[in-house]
Scaffold this active site. Structure first.
Site, mmCIF file in Angstrom:
data_model
loop_
_atom_site.group_PDB
_atom_site.id
_atom_site.type_symbol
_atom_site.label_atom_id
_atom_site.label_comp_id
_atom_site.label_asym_id
_atom_site.label_seq_id
_atom_site.Cartn_x
_atom_site.Cartn_y
_atom_site.Cartn_z
ATOM 1 N N ASN A 13 54.645 45.749 41.325
ATOM 2 C CA ASN A 13 54.554 47.058 40.652
ATOM 3 C C ASN A 13 54.801 48.195 41.637
ATOM 4 O OD1 ASN A 13 53.753 46.955 37.670
ATOM 5 N ND2 ASN A 13 52.500 45.353 38.613
ATOM 6 N N ARG A 90 39.612 45.831 43.288
ATOM 7 C CA ARG A 90 38.253 46.292 43.582
ATOM 8 C C ARG A 90 37.882 47.406 42.629
ATOM 9 N NH1 ARG A 90 35.869 44.425 47.851
ATOM 10 N NH2 ARG A 90 37.228 43.251 49.224
ATOM 11 N N HIS A 108 47.222 47.125 33.702
ATOM 12 C CA HIS A 108 46.515 45.857 33.466
ATOM 13 C C HIS A 108 47.334 44.976 32.522
ATOM 14 C CE1 HIS A 108 43.139 43.142 33.302
ATOM 15 N NE2 HIS A 108 43.329 43.062 31.997
HETATM 16 C C1 GAR Z 1 49.614 43.092 37.907
HETATM 17 O O1 GAR Z 1 49.919 42.177 36.890
HETATM 18 C C2 GAR Z 1 48.544 44.056 37.452
HETATM 19 O O2 GAR Z 1 48.640 44.385 36.103
HETATM 20 C C3 GAR Z 1 47.296 43.255 37.727
HETATM 21 O O3 GAR Z 1 47.546 42.693 38.998
HETATM 22 C C4 GAR Z 1 48.933 42.384 39.079
HETATM 23 C C5 GAR Z 1 49.457 42.881 40.405
HETATM 24 O O4 GAR Z 1 50.785 42.435 40.594
HETATM 25 N N1 GAR Z 1 46.105 44.069 37.703
HETATM 26 C C6 GAR Z 1 44.967 43.664 37.184
HETATM 27 O O5 GAR Z 1 44.772 42.537 36.742
HETATM 28 C C7 GAR Z 1 43.867 44.720 37.177
HETATM 29 N N2 GAR Z 1 42.720 44.228 36.533
HETATM 30 P P1 GAR Z 1 51.696 43.065 41.707
HETATM 31 O O6 GAR Z 1 50.901 43.000 43.012
HETATM 32 O O7 GAR Z 1 52.913 42.178 41.756
HETATM 33 O O8 GAR Z 1 52.012 44.474 41.317
#
Ligand code: GAR
Length: 185
Positions: A13, A90, A108
């Protein structure tokens, strides 16, 4: 708009947001990445993109208050308009959220309020629901909770593996996060 990203993991992201800024899809300037995981791939991505990195390991501090105070102190070197959490695993304290009131957003991988937490994609598959999705929201004092900015659904196919669904969710995240930032900027 000066943007800070908080991330703990792969950083796909983060990369999508860097690209959206480069392609001028969002009018923002990347000023800093904050990570609690020095070994995370997102840190390497930031270094390659020549974006400043603040590394703060939770284990180096006695309390969450001290950990956050260190982040706040170092963020003072930058004029931050928006903090985008992108896989930052966190919870931020109410004090931190108050300090950056209405300026912290999160992405999310579910249709919140369904499937909060760190395993949202797997939890949706295990629950055998037909739809899941992606939510971008303002951060409040509860985990994966707060006013929704943008939410989009994805159908779960009967044949979906975790890996296949993850790929589609991530592709949707990479489109949705820049769009959500555009909406609020
Ligand atoms: C993403 O899918 C984000 O939506 C999730 O962590 C991943 C990070 O991926 N976040 C959560 O689950 C928050 N509760 P990335 O490091 O490849 O961006």
């Amino acid at each position: 708009m000066n943007l800070a990203i908080f991330a703990s993991g792969n950083g796909s992201n983060f990369a999508a947001l860097v690209k959206a800024v480069e392609e001028k899809k969002i009018k923002a300037k990347f000023v800093v990445l904050v990570s609690d995981k020095p070994e995370a791939f997102v840190v390497e991505r930031a270094r390659k993109a020549k974006i400043a990195v603040i590394l703060v390991k939770r284990e180096d501090f006695v309390s969450r208050a001290d950990f956050e105070a260190a982040i706040i102190q170092r963020l003072k070197n930058y004029k931050i308009d928006l903090i985008a959490l992108a896989g930052f695993m966190r919870m931020l304290s109410p004090g931190f959220v108050k300090l950056y009131r209405k300026r912290i957003i999160n992405i999310h991988p579910s249709l919140l309020p369904a499937f909060k937490g760190a395993h949202a994609i797997k939890d949706a598959i295990d629950a055998k629901v037909s739809f899941t999705g992606v939510t971008v929201h303002f951060v409040d004092n509860q985990m994966d909770h707060g006013p929704v900015i943008l939410q989009k659904q994805i159908k779960i196919k009967r044949t979906d593996t975790l890996n296949a669904l993850e790929k589609r969710i991530h592709a949707l995240e990479h489109k949705l996060y820049p769009q959500a930032i555009k909406i609020i900027s």
